[in-house]
Design a protein around this motif. Structure first.
Motif, PDB file in Angstrom:
ATOM      1  N   ILE A   6     -11.240  -5.028  -9.928  1.00 33.28           N
ATOM      2  CA  ILE A   6      -9.863  -4.941 -10.434  1.00 33.28           C
ATOM      3  C   ILE A   6      -9.056  -4.076  -9.469  1.00 33.28           C
ATOM      4  N   ILE A   7      -7.949  -4.619  -8.984  1.00 30.10           N
ATOM      5  CA  ILE A   7      -7.062  -3.826  -8.129  1.00 30.10           C
ATOM      6  C   ILE A   7      -5.819  -3.471  -8.928  1.00 30.10           C
ATOM      7  N   THR A   8      -5.649  -2.166  -9.122  1.00 30.74           N
ATOM      8  CA  THR A   8      -4.447  -1.651  -9.792  1.00 30.74           C
ATOM      9  C   THR A   8      -3.438  -1.273  -8.727  1.00 30.74           C
ATOM     10  N   VAL A   9      -2.178  -1.664  -8.947  1.00 24.39           N
ATOM     11  CA  VAL A   9      -1.120  -1.229  -8.042  1.00 24.39           C
ATOM     12  C   VAL A   9      -0.228  -0.241  -8.791  1.00 24.39           C
ATOM     13  N   ALA A  10      -0.139   0.962  -8.239  1.00 26.18           N
ATOM     14  CA  ALA A  10       0.713   2.019  -8.801  1.00 26.18           C
ATOM     15  C   ALA A  10       1.990   2.002  -7.971  1.00 26.18           C
ATOM     16  N   ILE A  11       3.007   1.320  -8.505  1.00 32.95           N
ATOM     17  CA  ILE A  11       4.129   0.906  -7.642  1.00 32.95           C
ATOM     18  C   ILE A  11       5.117   2.022  -7.303  1.00 32.95           C
ATOM     19  N   THR A  12       5.305   2.968  -8.226  1.00 35.60           N
ATOM     20  CA  THR A  12       6.442   3.894  -8.077  1.00 35.60           C
ATOM     21  C   THR A  12       6.058   5.361  -8.235  1.00 35.60           C
ATOM     22  N   PRO A  16       7.594  10.071  -5.413  1.00 32.80           N
ATOM     23  CA  PRO A  16       8.203   9.617  -4.153  1.00 32.80           C
ATOM     24  C   PRO A  16       9.613   9.068  -4.319  1.00 32.80           C
ATOM     25  N   ARG A  17      10.390   9.267  -3.284  1.00 29.19           N
ATOM     26  CA  ARG A  17      11.783   8.817  -3.246  1.00 29.19           C
ATOM     27  C   ARG A  17      11.960   7.842  -2.083  1.00 29.19           C
ATOM     28  N   LYS A  18      13.103   7.158  -2.109  1.00 32.41           N
ATOM     29  CA  LYS A  18      13.409   6.240  -0.995  1.00 32.41           C
ATOM     30  C   LYS A  18      13.476   6.983   0.339  1.00 32.41           C
ATOM     31  N   ALA A  19      13.851   8.263   0.272  1.00 26.95           N
ATOM     32  CA  ALA A  19      13.904   9.044   1.513  1.00 26.95           C
ATOM     33  C   ALA A  19      12.508   9.188   2.119  1.00 26.95           C
ATOM     34  N   ASP A  20      11.478   9.135   1.270  1.00 26.72           N
ATOM     35  CA  ASP A  20      10.097   9.245   1.760  1.00 26.72           C
ATOM     36  C   ASP A  20       9.606   7.916   2.326  1.00 26.72           C
ATOM     37  N   ASN A  21       9.947   6.835   1.628  1.00 24.32           N
ATOM     38  CA  ASN A  21       9.634   5.480   2.092  1.00 24.32           C
ATOM     39  C   ASN A  21      10.607   4.541   1.387  1.00 24.32           C
ATOM     40  N   PRO A  22      11.446   3.852   2.151  1.00 22.84           N
ATOM     41  CA  PRO A  22      12.467   2.991   1.532  1.00 22.84           C
ATOM     42  C   PRO A  22      11.876   1.867   0.682  1.00 22.84           C
ATOM     43  N   ALA A  23      10.579   1.595   0.825  1.00 18.57           N
ATOM     44  CA  ALA A  23       9.954   0.516   0.047  1.00 18.57           C
ATOM     45  C   ALA A  23       9.607   0.945  -1.378  1.00 18.57           C
ATOM     46  N   VAL A  24       9.747   2.231  -1.722  1.00 14.00           N
ATOM     47  CA  VAL A  24       9.424   2.667  -3.091  1.00 14.00           C
ATOM     48  C   VAL A  24      10.419   2.019  -4.054  1.00 14.00           C
ATOM     49  N   PRO A  25       9.932   1.202  -5.013  1.00  8.07           N
ATOM     50  CA  PRO A  25      10.865   0.544  -5.938  1.00  8.07           C
ATOM     51  C   PRO A  25      11.318   1.520  -7.022  1.00  8.07           C
ATOM     52  N   ILE A  26      12.619   1.605  -7.224  1.00  6.16           N
ATOM     53  CA  ILE A  26      13.188   2.586  -8.159  1.00  6.16           C
ATOM     54  C   ILE A  26      13.891   1.901  -9.339  1.00  6.16           C
ATOM     55  N   GLY A 222     -17.310   0.212  -8.720  1.00  5.28           N
ATOM     56  CA  GLY A 222     -16.095   0.559  -9.465  1.00  5.28           C
ATOM     57  C   GLY A 222     -14.943  -0.360  -9.125  1.00  5.28           C
ATOM     58  N   HIS A 223     -13.768   0.049  -9.529  1.00  2.00           N
ATOM     59  CA  HIS A 223     -12.546  -0.708  -9.276  1.00  2.00           C
ATOM     60  C   HIS A 223     -11.586   0.176  -8.480  1.00  2.00           C
ATOM     61  N   CYS A 224     -10.512  -0.457  -7.959  1.00  2.00           N
ATOM     62  CA  CYS A 224      -9.671   0.226  -6.967  1.00  2.00           C
ATOM     63  C   CYS A 224      -8.241   0.392  -7.432  1.00  2.00           C
ATOM     64  N   ARG A 225      -7.640   1.464  -6.979  1.00  2.00           N
ATOM     65  CA  ARG A 225      -6.197   1.616  -7.173  1.00  2.00           C
ATOM     66  C   ARG A 225      -5.549   1.904  -5.838  1.00  2.00           C
ATOM     67  N   THR A 226      -4.391   1.271  -5.643  1.00  2.00           N
ATOM     68  CA  THR A 226      -3.606   1.513  -4.440  1.00  2.00           C
ATOM     69  C   THR A 226      -2.133   1.523  -4.833  1.00  2.00           C
ATOM     70  N   GLY A 227      -1.254   1.631  -3.865  1.00  3.42           N
ATOM     71  CA  GLY A 227       0.175   1.599  -4.167  1.00  3.42           C
ATOM     72  C   GLY A 227       0.900   2.833  -3.664  1.00  3.42           C
ATOM     73  N   LEU A 228       2.229   2.704  -3.646  1.00  3.85           N
ATOM     74  CA  LEU A 228       3.081   3.734  -3.044  1.00  3.85           C
ATOM     75  C   LEU A 228       3.137   5.011  -3.873  1.00  3.85           C
ATOM     76  N   GLU A 229       2.782   4.953  -5.169  1.00  2.83           N
ATOM     77  CA  GLU A 229       2.716   6.195  -5.946  1.00  2.83           C
ATOM     78  C   GLU A 229       1.746   7.180  -5.302  1.00  2.83           C
ATOM     79  N   ASP A 230       0.624   6.643  -4.814  1.00  3.64           N
ATOM     80  CA  ASP A 230      -0.454   7.503  -4.324  1.00  3.64           C
ATOM     81  C   ASP A 230      -0.373   7.763  -2.828  1.00  3.64           C
ATOM     82  N   ASN A 231       0.237   6.849  -2.098  1.00  2.00           N
ATOM     83  CA  ASN A 231       0.178   6.916  -0.633  1.00  2.00           C
ATOM     84  C   ASN A 231       1.322   6.101  -0.052  1.00  2.00           C
TER      85      ASN A 231
END
Ligand code: ZN
Length: 274
Positions: A6-12, A16-26, A222-231
């Motif tokens: 299972i891949i979890t995506v932690a999107i926001t 993090p702010r857009k100033a950190d990475n403009p791809a962070v969805p707000i 186990g299962h994985c989590r990724t996404g811009l919340e974490d990195n």
């Protein structure tokens, strides 16, 4: 035959702010678009925070509703997991979005220091949120920021405050909390298997630890989590272009560990969701 991961995506996230990475969805529209792209790339769970108009972390029920509705329309079967996390949110408000009956919600079973703040989860708040999730049929993801939270989860399972089998997430690489060490994952998983048989688990590596922790999780079952919340970064050299790009990075790792990205149906079966 490969086994599903299972891949979890932690999107926001809360921070993090857009100033950190403009791809962070707000905005809700950005969050729905980013989730759809991540879903198409192989994520079957979305971990969701929402933001106010000024970009700060929010418990606004209307915002959670708008994003959940959009995700359910555009990502058929995807598991929606709300954050009940504390950063920037009033403790009295954190459980309110549970009224929207998401599939899952995060639940930290204790308090811990972060880099420059206390992540405060009073035992009464933990119990109240667990009871609310049981009442509503929402599956918690137990956030293990410190090992005591694993043992608390085991006790809560014995007392009926968590339905069997619980799902735990090891959060590794936050300053002042658990470090990203493989032996720690092996120990925690062995303890979990002994104390909470049948429990499932994800590991999330924060910042530069994201990918190596994903490799350990894939290897150790186990299962994985990724996404811009974490990195925020794709690698040392550049920012990630999107949540979908980070999901694709984990999907590409799966075959070498005999895994494949779980479909929504596979993820629901593993987590014993409807
Ligand atoms: Zn979160």
């Amino acid at each position: 035959m490969t086994t599903p991961a299972i891949i979890t995506v932690a999107i926001t996230g809360a921070v993090p702010r857009k100033a950190d990475n403009p791809a962070v969805p707000i905005t809700p529209a950005e969050q729905i678009d980013s989730t759809r792209a991540a879903f198409e790339a192989g994520a079957s769970v979305v971990h969701l925070h929402v933001r106010d108009d000024d970009g700060s972390s929010s418990s606004d029920v209307g915002r959670f509703a708008a994003v959940q509705d959009g995700i359910r329309r555009s990502c058929p079967g995807m598991i929606v997991q709300f954050s009940t996390g504390g950063r920037g949110r009033d403790p009295a408000e954190r459980a309110k979005p549970l009224s929207l009956n998401p599939d899952m919600a995060s639940l930290a079973t204790g308090s811990v220091n972060f880099a420059d703040q206390i992540y405060d989860n009073h035992p009464r708040l933990v119990t109240a949120m667990a009871e609310e999730m049981i009442k509503r049929g929402i599956k918690p993801e137990i956030e293990v920021f410190d090992l005591a939270m694993l043992y608390t989860a085991a006790r809560m399972t014995e007392r009926g405050l968590l339905r069997r089998p619980p799902h735990l997430q090891l959060v590794l690489g936050i300053a002042n909390a658990l470090p990203a060490r493989r032996r720690l994952v092996e120990f925690a998983v062995a303890e979990m298997n002994e104390l909470i048989p049948g429990a499932t688990w994800t590991a999330a590596g924060i910042g530069r630890h994201q990918l190596e922790v994903a490799c350990w999780a894939l290897e150790l079952g186990g299962h994985c989590r990724t996404g811009l919340e974490d990195n925020l970064k794709f690698d040392k050299s550049r920012l990630a272009a999107s949540n979908a790009e980070l999901v694709a990075q984990v999907v590409a790792l799966c075959p070498q560990y005999g895994r494949h990205p779980a479909s929504p149906a596979e993820a629901r079966a593993i987590l014993k969701l409807a």
